[in-house]
Design an enzyme around this catalytic site. Structure first.
Site, PDB file in Angstrom:
ATOM      1  CE  LYS A  60      -0.312   0.625   4.940  1.00  0.00           C
ATOM      2  NZ  LYS A  60      -0.641  -0.094   6.165  1.00  0.00           N
ATOM      3  NE  ARG A 120      -4.721   0.750  11.973  1.00  0.00           N
ATOM      4  CZ  ARG A 120      -3.872   0.607  10.954  1.00  0.00           C
ATOM      5  NH1 ARG A 120      -3.250   1.658  10.462  1.00  0.00           N
ATOM      6  NH2 ARG A 120      -3.627  -0.583  10.436  1.00  0.00           N
TER       7      ARG A 120
END
Ligand SMILES: *Cc1c(COP(=O)(O)O)cnc(C)c1O
Length: 375
Positions: free
Chosen positions: A37, A132
């Site tokens: 990514k 997260r």
């Protein structure tokens, strides 16, 4: 003719970094997922990682995985952002595995899997403190139980993410907790978990120190392989190359100017009130790149004597007073890239990507120039 800034990519160094990370990780019994990514999954880089010994890949964006699939990549791919409920079918169709934390979404994946006659692999994310994604440790067992009852998905393991929101570093404690939870699931549910996935680049430090708890068997590495840095520990990884990516942008103005603007200061083009230190008259170069391509914090001039002063959308201003380089109109300034810079540079349509192939790839040459990047 194209005349944008150039992002020059040295595929040999990507291969080297991949192999070095794979070898070090294998010594600790860990498999490496190559994370794509950070560079918008540019296929040539994915191939270089593959040639460097990585056979499984991971990306946070389904769009990146689909574009690689369209180009014929059939390697194992894990989606490492929690899937969108609305895209469950696409996730099952295009990827082999995904990280998950929501039963509603996992059920949708299972339904899609059954419809397609495919078993989608699920890695249940556990939040060991970074806050997260992931279920909290006390909810893991009951969630794992529910997943294991579904057809169309198979629970292949658990994983955790660190250093992203809370800046929590991987440790013997939090990875030990993950390992213990995995053991508990195996015992209570009578199943085998193939994957215990213990973080990303920030876990490389524990690998170097051989402090990874036994039983953690996967890491998902992007930054380390790409840039040879570990932002969460604020360090350069000394056994990797830091200059696989270089940015070159053309100088369009060179002038001697005062270091403090003249007149009443309002807000800059981004709504901030700028502050200045008076360092007298300085020699400044403007290069043809700006915040639309990269935030100035995301790049570092190769010449340590140069200082990035700031940027607007399309202009980057660099203090070149102390540089010994041949700084001239029409010439280039060169920059190292940080992770944040790589993200935006590889997705700006104004930045031209070029590949530098040096000597033929040989499996075991030593890094020649260990550059110290000022992270
Ligand atoms: C981005 C990401 C990684 C890779 O992180 P690096 O620091 O680039 O190695 C690993 N896991 C997850 C879940 C991610 O989102």
């Amino acid at each position: 003719m194209f005349s944008g800034p150039i992002l020059e990519i040295d595929l040999d160094k990507i291969r080297f970094n991949s192999l070095a990370v794979v070898e070090k990780s294998e010594e600790c019994g860990m498999e490496v997922l190559g994370v794509t990514k950070g560079f918008s999954a540019i296929p040539q880089i994915v191939m270089a990682m593959h040639e460097g010994g990585i056979s499984s890949f991971a990306d946070a964006r389904l769009e990146n995985i689909i574009s690689l699939r369209d180009k014929g990549f059939n390697h194992e791919f894990t989606l490492i952002r929690i899937p969108r409920l609305s895209r469950a079918k696409h996730v099952v169709y295009h990827t082999d595995a995904s990280v998950n934390s929501e039963m509603l979404t996992i059920k949708a994946l299972a339904k899609a899997g059954l419809e397609m006659g495919k078993t989608h692999k699920v890695i249940l994310m556990v939040d060991v403190g970074d806050l997260r994604e992931g279920v909290l440790p006390e909810e893991v067992l009951s969630t794992a139980k529910k997943i294991s009852k579904l057809k169309g998905v198979s629970l292949i393991g658990i994983g955790t993410n660190m250093g992203c929101y809370g800046g929590i570093l991987p440790s013997l404690d939090n990875l030990g907790l993950l390992r213990d939870i995995a053991k508990e699931i195996e015992k209570e549910l009578g199943i085998r978990l193939d994957v215990v996935s213990g973080g990303g680049t920030s876990t490389l430090k524990l690998i170097e120190e051989r402090k990874v708890p036994a039983g953690i068997n996967q890491i998902r590495v992007g930054e380390g392989i790409l840039l040879g840095t570990d932002t969460t520990h604020n360090r350069v990884i000394p056994w990797l190359y830091q200059d696989a990516f270089l940015l070159k942008a053309e100088i369009i103005e060179i002038k001697y100017k005062p270091s403090v603007p003249v007149g009443k200061i309002g807000r800059d083009a981004f709504g901030n009130i700028p502050k200045f230190v008076d360092r007298g008259i300085r020699k400044r170069a403007i290069v043809a790149i700006g915040k639309q391509d990269v935030l100035p914090d995301g790049i570092v001039p190769i010449d340590p004597q140069m200082v990035v002063l700031g940027a607007s959308s399309d202009h980057l201003i660099v203090d070149v007073t102390d540089s010994m380089e041949d700084v001239r109109i029409g010439g280039d300034l060169a920059f190292y890239i940080k992770y944040s810079g790589l993200l935006s540079l590889t997705s700006s349509r104004y930045v031209h990507i070029s590949f530098k192939e040096e000597s033929a790839w040989s499996k075991r040459y030593l890094p020649m120039n260990q550059l110290s990047l000022r992270v």
